[in-house]
Design an enzyme around this catalytic site. Sequence first.
Site, PDB file in Angstrom:
ATOM      1  N   ARG A 159      -2.280  23.705  10.272  1.00 49.27           N
ATOM      2  CA  ARG A 159      -0.909  24.171  10.479  1.00 49.27           C
ATOM      3  C   ARG A 159      -0.533  23.877  11.923  1.00 49.27           C
ATOM      4  O   ARG A 159      -1.094  24.431  12.875  1.00 49.27           O
ATOM      5  CB  ARG A 159      -0.738  25.680  10.175  1.00 49.27           C
ATOM      6  N   MET A 160       0.428  22.984  12.017  1.00 47.70           N
ATOM      7  CA  MET A 160       0.975  22.636  13.318  1.00 47.70           C
ATOM      8  C   MET A 160       1.218  23.891  14.152  1.00 47.70           C
ATOM      9  O   MET A 160       1.754  24.876  13.642  1.00 47.70           O
ATOM     10  CB  MET A 160       2.307  21.911  13.071  1.00 47.70           C
ATOM     11  N   HIS A 161       0.778  23.879  15.410  1.00 54.02           N
ATOM     12  CA  HIS A 161       0.992  25.059  16.253  1.00 54.02           C
ATOM     13  C   HIS A 161       1.222  24.670  17.700  1.00 54.02           C
ATOM     14  O   HIS A 161       0.587  23.761  18.211  1.00 54.02           O
ATOM     15  CB  HIS A 161      -0.176  26.037  16.134  1.00 54.02           C
ATOM     16  N   MET A 162       2.153  25.411  18.334  1.00 52.36           N
ATOM     17  CA  MET A 162       2.438  25.205  19.756  1.00 52.36           C
ATOM     18  C   MET A 162       1.808  26.357  20.543  1.00 52.36           C
ATOM     19  O   MET A 162       2.003  27.524  20.209  1.00 52.36           O
ATOM     20  CB  MET A 162       3.948  25.177  19.997  1.00 52.36           C
TER      21      MET A 162
END
Length: 192
Positions: free
Chosen positions: A106-109
């Site tokens: 899951r893409m995360h910043m």
Amino acid sequence: MSKRKNTTSSIPSKTPKHWSLGLIASMKDPNSIIKNTEKVVVIKDKYPKAKVHYLVLPHEEINSIYKLNKSHISLLEEFGNIFKELKEENESELRAGFHAIPSMQRMHMHVISTDMISTSLKTKIHWNSFCTKFFIPYDELLQELKDIGNIRKIPSELHTSLMKTPLQCNQCSFKPKNMPELKDHLLKHQLL
DNA sequence: GTTCTAGAAC
DNA sequence: GTTCTAGAAC
């Protein structure tokens, strides 16, 4: 009362099948959630690498930054709005960015304070993940998406060399010889 | 991503 | 002898 041990089959496990799915589980954990909007969730990093360390994730099932295209620009702009809110809510100086090669799905910043003071910060890889070009600032990622419509993967030899980068303080020219020396040095910056 | 720990570095 | 790093985890 039976003292029979719980068996794995009798306990519904909350533990993800694989460690790389841990963030997807944390997104649903009320104890981890800081903000929850229509498009994104903000959670506390389970192993913070600084005094303030959040993760911003989309509800949309985007596995990583390498799945992004121009249709996601408005989502990324929402990430920017959330970053701005977090800066307004925190005393610490914050940075926002992405790991060039993430370990978790899951893409995360990352939104992380510049002090880098934390007991969970232990290894050279931890340091170099946030304090070399392995850390892609939010503005740079958004610009690349706008310019070419996707995020380019870094070569594996660049990844290797970034992780082997000699330790370098993020606040001055000091070059510590090992992690304990770096951590001790970071505490001194905090006093100034 | 973390934990554990063998053996390298000091 | 102790500190520190880095590789395996079925």
